[in-house]
Design a protein around this motif. Structure first.
Motif, PDB file in Angstrom:
ATOM      1  N   LEU A 266       0.810  -1.212   0.000  1.00  0.00           N
ATOM      2  CA  LEU A 266       0.000   0.000   0.000  1.00  0.00           C
ATOM      3  C   LEU A 266       0.848   1.269   0.000  1.00  0.00           C
ATOM      4  CD1 LEU A 266      -2.903  -0.896   2.470  1.00  0.00           C
ATOM      5  CD2 LEU A 266      -2.973  -0.743  -0.013  1.00  0.00           C
ATOM      6  N   SER A 267       2.132   1.118  -0.159  1.00  0.00           N
ATOM      7  CA  SER A 267       2.997   2.290  -0.173  1.00  0.00           C
ATOM      8  C   SER A 267       2.953   2.964  -1.538  1.00  0.00           C
ATOM      9  CB  SER A 267       4.434   1.881   0.142  1.00  0.00           C
ATOM     10  OG  SER A 267       5.322   2.950  -0.113  1.00  0.00           O
ATOM     11  N   PRO A 268       3.004   4.313  -1.577  1.00  0.00           N
ATOM     12  CA  PRO A 268       3.106   5.008  -2.863  1.00  0.00           C
ATOM     13  C   PRO A 268       4.486   4.863  -3.489  1.00  0.00           C
ATOM     14  CG  PRO A 268       3.173   6.581  -1.073  1.00  0.00           C
ATOM     15  CD  PRO A 268       2.860   5.250  -0.457  1.00  0.00           C
ATOM     16  N   GLY A 269       5.416   4.279  -2.747  1.00  0.00           N
ATOM     17  CA  GLY A 269       6.705   3.926  -3.305  1.00  0.00           C
ATOM     18  C   GLY A 269       7.602   5.093  -3.642  1.00  0.00           C
ATOM     19  N   GLY A 270       8.573   4.817  -4.498  1.00  0.00           N
ATOM     20  CA  GLY A 270       9.565   5.818  -4.847  1.00  0.00           C
ATOM     21  C   GLY A 270       9.180   6.690  -6.018  1.00  0.00           C
ATOM     22  N   TYR A 271       7.954   6.575  -6.494  1.00  0.00           N
ATOM     23  CA  TYR A 271       7.509   7.401  -7.617  1.00  0.00           C
ATOM     24  C   TYR A 271       7.487   8.869  -7.223  1.00  0.00           C
ATOM     25  CZ  TYR A 271       5.567   2.769  -8.613  1.00  0.00           C
ATOM     26  OH  TYR A 271       5.397   1.431  -8.783  1.00  0.00           O
ATOM     27  N   LEU A 272       7.645   9.729  -8.200  1.00  0.00           N
ATOM     28  CA  LEU A 272       7.611  11.168  -7.953  1.00  0.00           C
ATOM     29  C   LEU A 272       6.349  11.798  -8.523  1.00  0.00           C
ATOM     30  CD1 LEU A 272       9.553  13.289  -6.680  1.00  0.00           C
ATOM     31  CD2 LEU A 272      10.277  13.819  -9.017  1.00  0.00           C
ATOM     32  N   GLY A 273       5.942  11.358  -9.712  1.00  0.00           N
ATOM     33  CA  GLY A 273       4.849  12.018 -10.417  1.00  0.00           C
ATOM     34  C   GLY A 273       3.467  11.736  -9.878  1.00  0.00           C
ATOM     35  N   ASN A 274       3.346  10.923  -8.822  1.00  0.00           N
ATOM     36  CA  ASN A 274       2.026  10.638  -8.246  1.00  0.00           C
ATOM     37  C   ASN A 274       1.847  11.316  -6.891  1.00  0.00           C
ATOM     38  OD1 ASN A 274       3.826   8.963  -6.815  1.00  0.00           O
ATOM     39  ND2 ASN A 274       2.243   7.446  -6.394  1.00  0.00           N
ATOM     40  N   LYS A 275       2.576  12.415  -6.652  1.00  0.00           N
ATOM     41  CA  LYS A 275       2.552  13.052  -5.338  1.00  0.00           C
ATOM     42  C   LYS A 275       2.500  14.575  -5.441  1.00  0.00           C
ATOM     43  CE  LYS A 275       5.487   9.502  -3.209  1.00  0.00           C
ATOM     44  NZ  LYS A 275       5.484   8.616  -4.393  1.00  0.00           N
ATOM     45  N   ILE A 276       1.819  15.209  -4.470  1.00  0.00           N
ATOM     46  CA  ILE A 276       2.017  16.635  -4.248  1.00  0.00           C
ATOM     47  C   ILE A 276       2.664  16.787  -2.868  1.00  0.00           C
ATOM     48  CG2 ILE A 276       0.153  17.391  -5.777  1.00  0.00           C
ATOM     49  CD1 ILE A 276      -1.516  18.017  -3.263  1.00  0.00           C
ATOM     50  N   PHE A 277       3.648  17.673  -2.795  1.00  0.00           N
ATOM     51  CA  PHE A 277       4.446  17.869  -1.594  1.00  0.00           C
ATOM     52  C   PHE A 277       4.188  19.261  -1.019  1.00  0.00           C
ATOM     53  CE2 PHE A 277       6.692  15.117  -4.507  1.00  0.00           C
ATOM     54  CZ  PHE A 277       7.303  14.133  -3.724  1.00  0.00           C
ATOM     55  N   LYS A 278       4.150  19.368   0.294  1.00  0.00           N
ATOM     56  CA  LYS A 278       4.068  20.684   0.926  1.00  0.00           C
ATOM     57  C   LYS A 278       5.423  21.372   0.740  1.00  0.00           C
ATOM     58  CE  LYS A 278       1.563  21.239   4.631  1.00  0.00           C
ATOM     59  NZ  LYS A 278       1.107  21.178   6.044  1.00  0.00           N
TER      60      LYS A 278
END
Length: 238
Positions: free
Chosen positions: A156-168
């Motif tokens: 269930l981890s979003p893993g090491g991907y970058l393009g599937n996240k928004i960061f504060k």
């Protein structure tokens, strides 16, 4: 709605660039700062970026000598001013409701990080990225504090991907988190994520796949492995 900074590093991706930028320009979340960093492209990417800059005033166009994707992303970060930041590779694209949906989840509970599911896009079809979660727009997992870091290898981890996240963005700025060149297995994306995870208090994963991760010919889907994570942890703790 708060501003979201979108950072797109570009290097010789003229064949994919229109689709990528169009998917950002057409987002239902209009308050965007779209930072396109041309990292010394030798194809027509620069001309395509110039055309888009004239079409949409939200696009900030920056050209630099080729320094690699980490350098280009760091250039974008130095210019970013949104409440949240999103990184998109120039051969990928996103659904038009992605940023609004993830932003609304983020501000409802003041999440530091919001992730979504993704599609691996192949020439002859697609494959769901995180197969063990429902593909609905509902939140399917929450992490508190260090749980996100230590659950990195879970299904269930979003893993090491970058393009599937928004960061504060404030966390990145306050802790001076930056991209480094990947002289180690696994790449810049996973290392940046792990550095950010160490400062996350609350995070959420949305099951719906909003990000389309283009798989070029000969590319492989990279799976997180224990030895890679151990390597990252050792580097972060230095």
């Amino acid at each position: 709605m708060d501003k979201i900074s979108v950072i797109i590093p570009v290097y010789n991706t003229a064949d994919y660039l229109d689709k990528c930028i169009s998917s950002v320009v057409n987002q239902s979340h209009y308050n965007l700062e779209i930072i396109v960093v041309n990292d010394g492209s030798s194809d027509s990417s620069g001309e395509i970026i110039e055309l888009w800059t004239r079409k949409d005033s939200r696009i900030l166009n920056f050209h630099q000598q080729n320094g690699g994707v980490s350098s280009a992303r760091n250039t974008g970060l130095s210019m970013a001013s949104g409440r949240y930041v999103y990184f998109l590779d120039s051969d990928d694209w996103i659904e038009d409701i992605m940023l609004e949906t993830m932003y609304r989840v983020a501000i409802d509970s003041d999440f530091d990080l919001v992730s979504c599911n993704l599609w691996y896009e192949f020439v002859n079809g697609r494959e769901l990225g995180i197969k063990s979660v429902s593909s609905s727009a509902e939140i399917v997992n929450l992490w508190q504090g260090a749980d996100l870091f230590f659950d990195y290898l879970s299904p269930l981890s979003p893993g090491g991907y970058l393009g599937n996240k928004i960061f504060k963005l404030s966390i990145i700025k306050n802790h001076r988190i930056a991209f480094v060149d990947s002289s180690f297995v696994g790449g810049e994306d996973a290392y940046f994520n792990l550095c950010f995870f160490t400062h996350v208090k609350k995070s959420a994963l949305i099951g719906q796949p909003f990000h389309h991760y283009h798989q070029r010919a000969g590319s492989a889907i990279h799976k997180a492995r224990p030895e890679i994570i151990s390597q990252y942890v050792n580097m972060i703790s230095r």
